[in-house]
Write a protein that holds these residues in place. Sequence first.
Motif: not given
Length: 498
Positions: A375-381
Motif C-alpha cells: 500500500t501507498g498508505a504504508c509509505v505515507i505512514a
Amino acid sequence: MEIRCSSTTAQDWTGEALVVGLFSDGASQASQDLLNARFGAALNQELERRRFKAKAGESVSFSLLGPQPGAVVLVGLGEPAAFGSEQLRQATANGIKAAAATGAGSLGIAMPLEGFAPAAAASAMAEATRLIQFSDQRFKSESEPKSTPSSVELLGLPAAALNEASAAISSTAAICSGVELARELVAAPPNVLTPTALAETAAGLARDFGLELKVLERSDCEALGMGSYLAVAQGSDLPPKFIHLTYRPAGTAERRLVLVGKGLTFDSGGYNLKTAGSQIEMMKYDMGGSAAVLGAMRAIAELKPAGVEVHMIVAACENMISGGAIHPGAIVKASNGKTIEINNTDAEGRLTLADALVYACKLEPDAVVDLATLTGACVIALGEEIAGLWSPNDGLADALRNAAEQGGENLWRMPLRASYRAGLKSGLADMKNTGPRPGGSITAALFLQDFVNGEIPWAHLDIAGTVWSDKGRGLDPAGATGFGVRTLVNWVRAGGPT
Ligand code: BES
Ligand code: MN
Ligand code: ZN
C-alpha cells in the motif's frame, strides 16, 4: 572481491589503502597516537588544518604517494557511547567507499571493536563492505568504469576469535548474494522481469542449490479455485506463474516455515489505472516481496540451516488493462471459497496474496510470513526507511523485529485493528478488496488475515516504502535495496521462532 579478517593492527598492516575509524572525543587519543607513530605528526596536523572532527558520517582521504599504504582514509565515528553495530556498518561503508575511490586494490580497515562480539563485528563489516559496492551494469551497453578492490582485510580481530569471525564472514557472503539477487530482480525492468522470468529465477536456484520447485500454470490454479489471483492475471498477455520453491534440511525438520512474496512484475492499476503522480513507471518494483523471498531462499539454500523446512510461494503475474482485464465491480471467488467484490482493481496485490496464503496454510506450517509492496498508505505512514509489520502473534512479531534489528533493517509493528474490518463490508459478496483511504495499510492487512488459518502464526510485512531508494541510504546504493532478505534469513536461521 575477497573479504578476510585478521588480528593484524592498523599499525602493522601493509597494503594499498588503510581505513581507520576515529572517535570524535578524547578517546581518539589512542588513534591519534597510532597515526603519529605510523605516519608522523604531519598527518595529525593536516587533520587539524582540514578541521576533521571525526563526527559520524565525516571522512577524509589522503594520498601518501608511498607504496605501503599509498592511501589513508580516516572515518569519523562520532561519540563512542553511541557507537553500536549500526554505526559500525555505516562507518565501514563510508570508509570502504572512499578507499575504493582511490583505486587501491587491497584495503585494510581498522575500527575500534572493543565491546563487540567478534563474529557480529566481522559480519557487520563484511556486509557493509559488500553491499555498499554493489553496482548494477546489466542494462548498460558499456559498463561504467568502477574500481573494486580485489581484497579487503578486516583488521584487529582477537586472534582467538578468527575462526569464528571467518565463519561469520562466509555466512554474510551468502546473505549478501541473496540481497544482491533481490536488488537485481527489483531493478530489472518490467519488459524483462516477467512472471516467467521470476519462475526461471526460481528454477535457477532449484538447479544450482538442489531445491525443490513446483510451478503451477494458469490451468493448475484454476483447478485449485484460485479465482482471486487469476482475476488479476487475466488482463495480461503474459501467463501467470504460481511458484513454490522448497528447501529441505538434511535430517529431520522440526519446523516448517512459509515465506510468501507479492510478485506483481508490473502494476498498472488495471482499470483503476494509476494516474500522473502515482509513479506508475516505478511499478516494476511491485514484485519486491517476491524478490525478498527469492533472495532469502538463495541465502538459505547456501547456508543450509538444520531443522527447518522452508517453503517459498510467489503468485506472480502482471496487473494490466485489456478487453480481457477484470472489471471494477467484478465479484470473484478465492480458493478458500470466499467471494470478493473488486471495488478497486489497483488493490490487486492482496487479491494475489489471498490465494497464495490459502495455499501456504494448506502446507500446515508452523508460521507464515508474507512480504508485499502492498500500500501507498504504508509509505505515507512510515516513509522509506521502515517497513510495517502486522501480526496477531506477539511471539512472531518480536522474533521478526529481532531478526530485522540484527540485519540492520527496520520494522515497526502496526495494529491489526479488528473494528476496521467493517471498512471491507460488501453488500453483495463476502467482502470488498478495498476499504476507505484512512488506515489503508491496516485494512489491507485485515483483508489478508481473512485468508490465513487463524491457528497458524502469521505476519505481514508491507515493504512498499523500503524496496527502493532514489538517493541511496545506509548500505544501499541508489535504486533497489533488497529489503527483507536479511530479516528473513536471520529469522529462519534462528529456527523461525514464533
Ligand atoms: N503496488 C501498490 C502499492 C504501492 C504504492 C507500492 C506506492 C509502492 C509505492 C498497490 O498495488 C496499490 O496500488 N495499492 C493501492 C491500494 C488502494 C487502491 C486501496 C494504493 O496504495 O493506492
Ligand atoms: Mn495496485
Ligand atoms: Zn501493487
